[in-house]
Design a protein around this motif. Structure first.
Motif, short mmCIF file in Angstrom:
data_model
loop_
_atom_site.label_atom_id
_atom_site.label_comp_id
_atom_site.label_asym_id
_atom_site.label_seq_id
_atom_site.Cartn_x
_atom_site.Cartn_y
_atom_site.Cartn_z
N ASP A 143 27.55 43.04 36.67
CA ASP A 143 28.74 43.82 37.57
C ASP A 143 30.12 43.02 37.25
OD1 ASP A 143 29.67 45.79 39.18
OD2 ASP A 143 30.00 43.81 40.78
N PHE A 144 30.99 43.68 37.35
CA PHE A 144 32.59 42.95 37.08
C PHE A 144 32.82 42.08 37.82
CE2 PHE A 144 33.34 47.67 36.45
CZ PHE A 144 33.25 47.59 35.21
N SER A 145 32.25 41.93 39.03
CA SER A 145 32.31 40.66 40.03
C SER A 145 31.36 39.56 39.54
CB SER A 145 31.84 41.24 41.39
OG SER A 145 30.34 41.41 41.47
N MET A 199 40.84 49.65 36.17
CA MET A 199 40.23 48.41 36.77
C MET A 199 41.27 47.46 36.77
SD MET A 199 37.09 48.18 34.24
CE MET A 199 36.79 46.57 34.19
N THR A 200 41.13 46.37 37.80
CA THR A 200 42.12 45.34 37.88
C THR A 200 42.05 44.45 36.50
OG1 THR A 200 40.60 43.79 38.82
CG2 THR A 200 41.85 45.45 40.36
N GLU A 250 41.72 41.18 36.69
CA GLU A 250 40.85 40.29 36.84
C GLU A 250 39.43 41.18 36.27
OE1 GLU A 250 42.88 41.10 39.01
OE2 GLU A 250 44.02 39.20 38.95
N GLN A 251 39.19 42.27 36.74
CA GLN A 251 37.67 42.96 36.26
C GLN A 251 37.58 43.02 34.70
OE1 GLN A 251 38.33 46.51 38.53
NE2 GLN A 251 36.72 45.92 40.01
#
Length: 275
Positions: free
Chosen positions: A83-85, A174-175, A177-178
């Motif tokens: 996941d992106f996180s 998306m951000t 950061e992502q």
């Protein structure tokens, strides 16, 4: 001209029910436990956007180490992605090709069909819908242009997100950061054509432009001689967040033509909330 043709048929990963309405379990005498755990975990992705190792272990009633090994194995085969996180896993492109995660079912496909038909009528070019899975897009549906020389829809095919208008459109939602988590290195994956963006910094700059103007372009970046434009479709998660693309040979897709098609696609995309 072709963008690849892949059999778009998919099947639901749903167990056969018993006569009493309960889910039929496997015959334990013939079960390979690790395979059974992997299959059950893939089924969880049909109803969960993301899963942490602890969540998977709890839902499957297995130890965390077992859940971690199974998730790592699925990731290695493209059935799961980080996941992106960085704290969990999501369905990978291979799972999307085999099954139909939530948001890709019949009801959504029927609603989207009206949007695609309208976009085809307005643009006269091949139109497709695409979802972002990891760093690739999956073409979920499409309609073929009537022109003698045209792009084929390629439903079910996957393509590098940073080389396609649909992928860049979805990345722009998306951000920063992502996006950086998805592309941890400055050098991007191998280019599809000489025109493909090759650095993360250049991609981030382009994503800012896309956010400002409301549509994304790909000028021969995925397939040489093919230009595409994409706009966003409604959606709040990876399962139902889609891009609407129009693709044409480069001689019918200069910047002015792509800008006009973007306006037409926006009109068609707005129908999704009314059909």
């Amino acid at each position: 001209m072709t963008h690849g043709r892949v059999d778009g048929r998919v099947t639901e990963l749903t167990p056969e029910p018993k006569g009493n309405g309960h889910t039929m379990g496997p015959d334990r005498g013939y079960t390979i436990e690790s395979l059974d755990t992997g299959l059950r975990l893939m089924q969880l992705f049909l109803t969960h956007d993301t899963l942490t190792v602890s969540e998977a272990a709890g839902l499957l009633s297995v130890g965390r180490s077992t859940a971690h090994r199974v998730l790592s194995t699925l990731e290695g085969r493209g059935f799961a992605i980080r996941d992106f996180s960085g704290r969990g896993y999501s369905a990978g492109p291979e799972l999307v090709r085999l099954g139909r995660p939530a948001g890709f079912g019949t009801a959504v496909r029927e609603r989207l069909g009206a949007v695609l038909e309208d976009a085809l009528r307005r643009t006269g070019e091949t139109v497709q819908s695409a979802a972002l899975i990891g760093d690739r897009i999956v073409v979920t549906d499409g309609r073929e242009s009537p022109h003698p020389v045209r792009v084929m829809p390629g439903v079910g095919g996957t393509h590098p997100a940073h080389a396609t208008s649909g992928g860049k459109m979805l990345l722009s939602r998306m951000t920063t950061e992502q996006v950086c988590a998805l592309y941890p290195r400055e050098e991007l994956p191998a280019a599809s054509t000489p025109s493909t963006v090759t650095s993360r910094s250049a991609l981030l700059a382009e994503l800012e432009e896309i956010r400002s103007r409301g549509y994304a372009l790909s000028r021969g970046e995925s397939v040489q001689g093919m230009n595409t434009v994409a706009v966003p479709l409604a959606g709040s998660s990876w399962r139902d967040r889609l891009a609407l693309m129009a693709s044409a040979p480069a001689d019918r897709g200069d910047d002015a033509a792509l800008a006009r098609r973007a306006e037409e696609l926006h009109v068609s995309a707005a129908l999704l909330g009314t059909v």
